[in-house]
Scaffold this active site. Structure first.
Site, PDB file in Angstrom:
ATOM      1  N   TYR A  48       0.833  -1.201   0.000  1.00  0.00           N
ATOM      2  CA  TYR A  48       0.000   0.000   0.000  1.00  0.00           C
ATOM      3  C   TYR A  48       0.871   1.256   0.000  1.00  0.00           C
ATOM      4  CZ  TYR A  48      -3.811   3.214   0.831  1.00  0.00           C
ATOM      5  OH  TYR A  48      -4.712   4.234   0.687  1.00  0.00           O
ATOM      6  N   PHE A  64      -6.933  22.338 -24.139  1.00  0.00           N
ATOM      7  CA  PHE A  64      -7.253  20.921 -24.279  1.00  0.00           C
ATOM      8  C   PHE A  64      -8.490  20.672 -23.415  1.00  0.00           C
ATOM      9  CE2 PHE A  64      -7.287  16.397 -23.463  1.00  0.00           C
ATOM     10  CZ  PHE A  64      -7.344  15.967 -24.774  1.00  0.00           C
TER      11      PHE A  64
END
Ligand code: P70
Length: 460
Positions: A75, A127
């Site tokens: 993790y 964009f």
């Protein structure tokens, strides 16, 4: 290089194959109707050659696949994160790294952190996702790209350049305090995959430094831009693409990256920063949206593939073959007299739908129409980059009417062969021959955000 032709034979051989799906015209007509004339809504199995995007569609190398097996799925503190961080520092030179699930995850973080309501964000053409995140943070995007970028026929080699006069006028009008950063993309997607010059970025750096304004770099296709600088810019031909990439990055303060393009992975991205304070805030916020700062929504194996992909992306043989293949397709179409954006872009060929279908008015969506017709002809899937993509004006609610009404034939990296390029060119030529029979579309369903992804249409 002559007339955008370079010798580009693939610097790899093929070890694994994936069958393609062949369809009949009848099947395609049915599929297109069900997809509401939107190529985003087709099933992959209905597509023969997929030129929807170069994003996440590349073939990974044997080294990348081997890297996937070395995934450390802890993790926290996965060794693959440290490999990724080291690759970004080595090839791009940015100091601090936060992985994100893809480019827009990084755009979300940087926009939320740096933009305040009422701020102005100048950039070398919008964009879609970048601009939306800037607006959602309360900012307003202002286009400062050179005029040539809006003209499909201008042969200017660096259509991605910033118009310095436009930038300085924006700074003078609003004041530097209202401008958290200038948003600079290397190779400008919406202009047709057009590069900016190193000299221009240096000049932007000088001007922004004078006013104390940051540059945030959308480095999604930076290696392709660097390769064009090597090909075309005076005094740059003896340098390596890798060296030019690093210099481009060094002229900016931070970067957002969609690693699904240049960096040759199927998923992944990152935010890279030089300023500690901004990095610290991003590290705080990434846990809300993506995951812990050492994985940012990715598996360890994804980060390993990205680290290796970054090194492969600046390999000279790779980048020459990648851009060379796009130029091959572009030159075939240009020689056949197909209207398109010139010069040929680095990640795809952009057809000029206004010139291709001059009898279809912009409100009948010529680029959307052309993309649908190309699919119907031979099963080649392309993408609209015109009025549908441009969306609606934030203030008036009317459509934005972009000068460029384009259909993008985007070439995935290391996936298709020269014979596929020939099939594509032949199909475009067939559709061009019967262009006068083609009628436009009417929009029947319009989503609120990034409407091009899910909008539906019917034939007029
Ligand atoms: C494309 C993809 C993604 C992209 C990009 C530039 C210059 C940021 C991003 C976002 C995918 C796409 C995205 C929106 C509309 C259509 C297609 N471009 N900056 O096909 O990165 O997708 O990883 O979040 O080109 O051009 P990500």
């Amino acid at each position: 290089m002559t007339e955008q032709h370079i010798s580009w034979a693939e610097p790899y051989k093929i070890k694994m194959v994936e069958p393609l799906f062949m369809t009949t015209r009848e099947q395609r007509v049915k599929a297109m109707e069900e997809a509401g004339y939107n190529t985003f809504l087709l099933k992959s199995e209905e597509v023969y050659i997929d030129l929807l995007t170069d994003s996440g569609t590349s073939a990974m190398s044997d080294r990348q696949w081997a890297g996937m097996m070395l995934g450390d799925e802890a993790y926290a503190g996965s060794r693959n994160f440290y490999n990724l961080e080291a690759a970004i520092q080595k090839y791009y030179g940015y100091k601090h790294v936060i992985p994100t699930h893809q480019g827009r995850g990084a755009e979300n973080l940087i926009s939320r952190i740096l933009i305040k309501p009422g701020d102005i964000v100048p950039g070398n053409m919008y964009f879609t996702t970048t601009k939306l995140h800037q607006e959602m943070a309360g900012g307003t995007f202002v286009d400062i790209i050179v005029d040539e970028a809006h003209d499909a026929n201008s042969m200017f080699p660096f259509k991605g350049n910033v118009d310095l006069k436009k930038l300085e006028a924006v700074i003078k009008e609003h004041g530097a305090k209202k401008i958290p950063y200038v948003s600079i993309a290397t190779t400008v997607n919406m202009a047709g995959g057009q590069p900016m010059s190193l000299a221009n970025l240096k000049a932007v750096r000088e001007l922004t430094a004078k006013y104390g304004i940051r540059i945030i770099h959308d480095m999604t296709r930076v290696a392709e831009n660097a390769y064009m600088i090597k090909l075309l810019e005076e005094g740059q031909s003896e340098r390596s693409t890798a060296d030019i990439v690093k210099e481009l990055c060094s002229l900016t303060d931070g970067a957002t990256m969609s690693a699904k393009k240049d960096a040759l992975v199927n998923i992944g991205g990152f935010l890279a920063l030089n300023e500690w304070d901004v990095f610290e805030e991003a590290r705080n916020q990434v846990v809300i949206f993506e995951g812990l700062h050492t994985y940012g929504g990715l598996a360890g194996r994804d980060m390993e593939a990205m680290a290796i992909g970054i090194s492969e992306s600046v390999d000279e043989d790779h980048i020459r073959a990648r851009v060379g293949q796009v130029f091959y397709l572009g030159k075939k179409l240009m020689d056949a007299g197909i209207p398109m954006v010139k010069p040929i872009g680095t990640h795809g060929v952009f057809l000029d739908a206004k010139a291709f279908l001059p009898h279809v008015p912009q409100l009948a969506f010529p680029a959307q129409t052309l993309a649908a017709e190309l699919y119907l002809d031979a099963g080649v899937r392309t993408m609209e980059r015109g009025i549908v993509s441009a969306g609606r004006d934030k203030e008036t609610g009317d459509h934005c009417y972009p000068d460029l009404e384009l259909v993008r034939l985007t070439v995935p990296r290391r996936v298709y062969t020269q014979a596929h390029m020939d099939v594509i060119a032949e199909s475009v030529e067939r559709v061009y021959k019967r262009r006068n029979e083609i009628k436009g579309l009417r929009m029947t369903y319009e989503p609120k955000y990034l409407r091009f992804f899910q909008a539906k249409f019917e034939k007029l």
